[in-house]
Design a protein around this motif. Structure first.
Motif, PDB file in Angstrom:
ATOM      1  N   UNK A  68       0.804  -1.214   0.000  1.00  0.00           N
ATOM      2  CA  UNK A  68       0.000   0.000   0.000  1.00  0.00           C
ATOM      3  C   UNK A  68       0.843   1.272   0.000  1.00  0.00           C
ATOM      4  N   UNK A  69       2.162   1.141   0.190  1.00  0.00           N
ATOM      5  CA  UNK A  69       3.031   2.321   0.295  1.00  0.00           C
ATOM      6  C   UNK A  69       4.241   2.201  -0.620  1.00  0.00           C
ATOM      7  N   UNK A  70       4.012   2.033  -1.909  1.00  0.00           N
ATOM      8  CA  UNK A  70       5.149   1.916  -2.832  1.00  0.00           C
ATOM      9  C   UNK A  70       5.970   3.204  -2.836  1.00  0.00           C
ATOM     10  N   UNK A  71       7.278   3.024  -2.793  1.00  0.00           N
ATOM     11  CA  UNK A  71       8.157   4.187  -2.874  1.00  0.00           C
ATOM     12  C   UNK A  71       8.484   4.835  -1.544  1.00  0.00           C
ATOM     13  N   UNK A  72       7.747   4.504  -0.479  1.00  0.00           N
ATOM     14  CA  UNK A  72       8.059   5.126   0.812  1.00  0.00           C
ATOM     15  C   UNK A  72       8.222   4.110   1.946  1.00  0.00           C
ATOM     16  N   UNK A  73       7.968   2.834   1.659  1.00  0.00           N
ATOM     17  CA  UNK A  73       8.005   1.808   2.708  1.00  0.00           C
ATOM     18  C   UNK A  73       9.438   1.534   3.151  1.00  0.00           C
ATOM     19  N   UNK A  74       9.686   1.518   4.485  1.00  0.00           N
ATOM     20  CA  UNK A  74      11.013   1.241   5.037  1.00  0.00           C
ATOM     21  C   UNK A  74      10.896   0.042   5.972  1.00  0.00           C
ATOM     22  N   UNK A  75      11.023  -1.145   5.395  1.00  0.00           N
ATOM     23  CA  UNK A  75      10.816  -2.345   6.211  1.00  0.00           C
ATOM     24  C   UNK A  75      11.877  -2.489   7.294  1.00  0.00           C
TER      25      UNK A  75
END
Length: 295
Positions: free
Chosen positions: A104-111
């Motif tokens: 749901x957060x492509x480009x901003x997700x920081x796993x």
């Protein structure tokens, strides 16, 4: 200073019961603000208004300069929201739920932020959400919010269900994360010791109004608890500077932002027959009780 949250003249009722009227406050960029108040003063109502789930009877709530009720979805993704610390899809494992939310957060997700917190809490990656304690589930939710990498975190009772050791660990982790990443945080908690360790600024609410909004350093530096002896049966006259006086036998206790010399002058101007005036600095819990009353 840029204001991330601007709430102006919020008024809300549940049925005919007034929650608050003309409530206004701001939260500057990069600050951690804690909202404190007794049960029923409107803390969760405020969280629901900030999230856009609840429309106030009147007034406006603007986040990132936009009215929350009409905010564009792309901008709303910069708000990380935690309500009561729980996550859905409890049949998933730690790893599965991270991959699910990442989509749901492509480009901003920081796993990395998520797994770093899970490692600190010693949660196994194959563990299912359904087999976790309430406190562990709340921290999974918080980890997912950190991975979302939002500019603003809105957290309601963020330490729900955690034992003291893990609470301390998470409070320190959240404080260091928010400050190093320049995040803005608005949060509530019933555990005031957590707030004292974590927040930059503090709002203390009473029923229907804000009592104070101050940097916590200023609140603790200027707040004082005063005790003094009074004659049997004496009642202290009402004063805006002396909060919630309480009497136990002949000892009166009150909270004030007045300094000792100012307090002595105040008592003399009110013709209070006092003796043995003592002053002590307070922690955040003392200040909260002093401002809102013990009962």
């Amino acid at each position: 200073m840029e204001q991330i949250i601007e709430c102006n003249n919020l008024t809300h009722y549940y049925g005919k019961r007034l929650i608050y009227e003309n409530l206004s406050f701001t939260v500057p960029k990069g600050r951690i603000l804690g909202l404190l108040g007794k049960n029923g003063t409107g803390k969760t109502t405020t969280i629901n208004i900030l999230s856009g789930y609840l429309k106030p009877r009147s007034g406006e709530c603007r986040i990132f300069g936009q009215e929350i009720q009409t905010m564009a979805p792309a901008l709303r993704r910069n708000i990380g929201l935690l309500i009561e610390g729980h996550v859905q899809y409890q049949f998933m494992t730690i790893t599965e739920i991270e991959k699910f939310y990442a989509a749901f957060y492509p480009g901003q997700w920081k796993k990395e932020a998520y797994y770093e917190l899970m490692n600190k809490l010693k949660v196994a990656t194959r563990q299912r959400i359904s087999r976790m304690s309430c406190g562990q589930r709340s921290q999974v939710a918080l980890g997912l919010i950190l991975a979302q990498n939002p500019e603003l975190l809105v957290l309601d009772d963020f330490s729900l269900g955690l034992d003291p050791g893990y609470r301390r660990l998470f409070v320190d982790y959240l404080r260091d994360y928010a400050r190093s990443e320049g995040k803005t945080v608005f949060l509530t908690s019933h555990i005031i010791q957590d707030m004292e360790r974590l927040v930059d600024d503090c709002i203390i609410m009473d029923y229907g109004k804000i009592l104070i909004q101050k940097p916590i350093t200023e609140l603790l530096e200027k707040g004082r608890r005063y005790t003094f002896t009074i004659p049997e049966g004496y009642e202290l006259p009402a004063s805006d500077d002396l909060y919630h006086p309480s009497i136990m036998r002949n000892q009166l206790e009150t909270f004030s932002f007045l300094q000792p010399a100012e307090t002595e002058a105040k008592l003399k101007s009110m013709s209070v027959p006092y003796t043995d005036l003592h002053c002590e600095q307070v922690n955040l819990e003392d200040a909260f009780i002093g401002l809102t009353g013990k009962y």
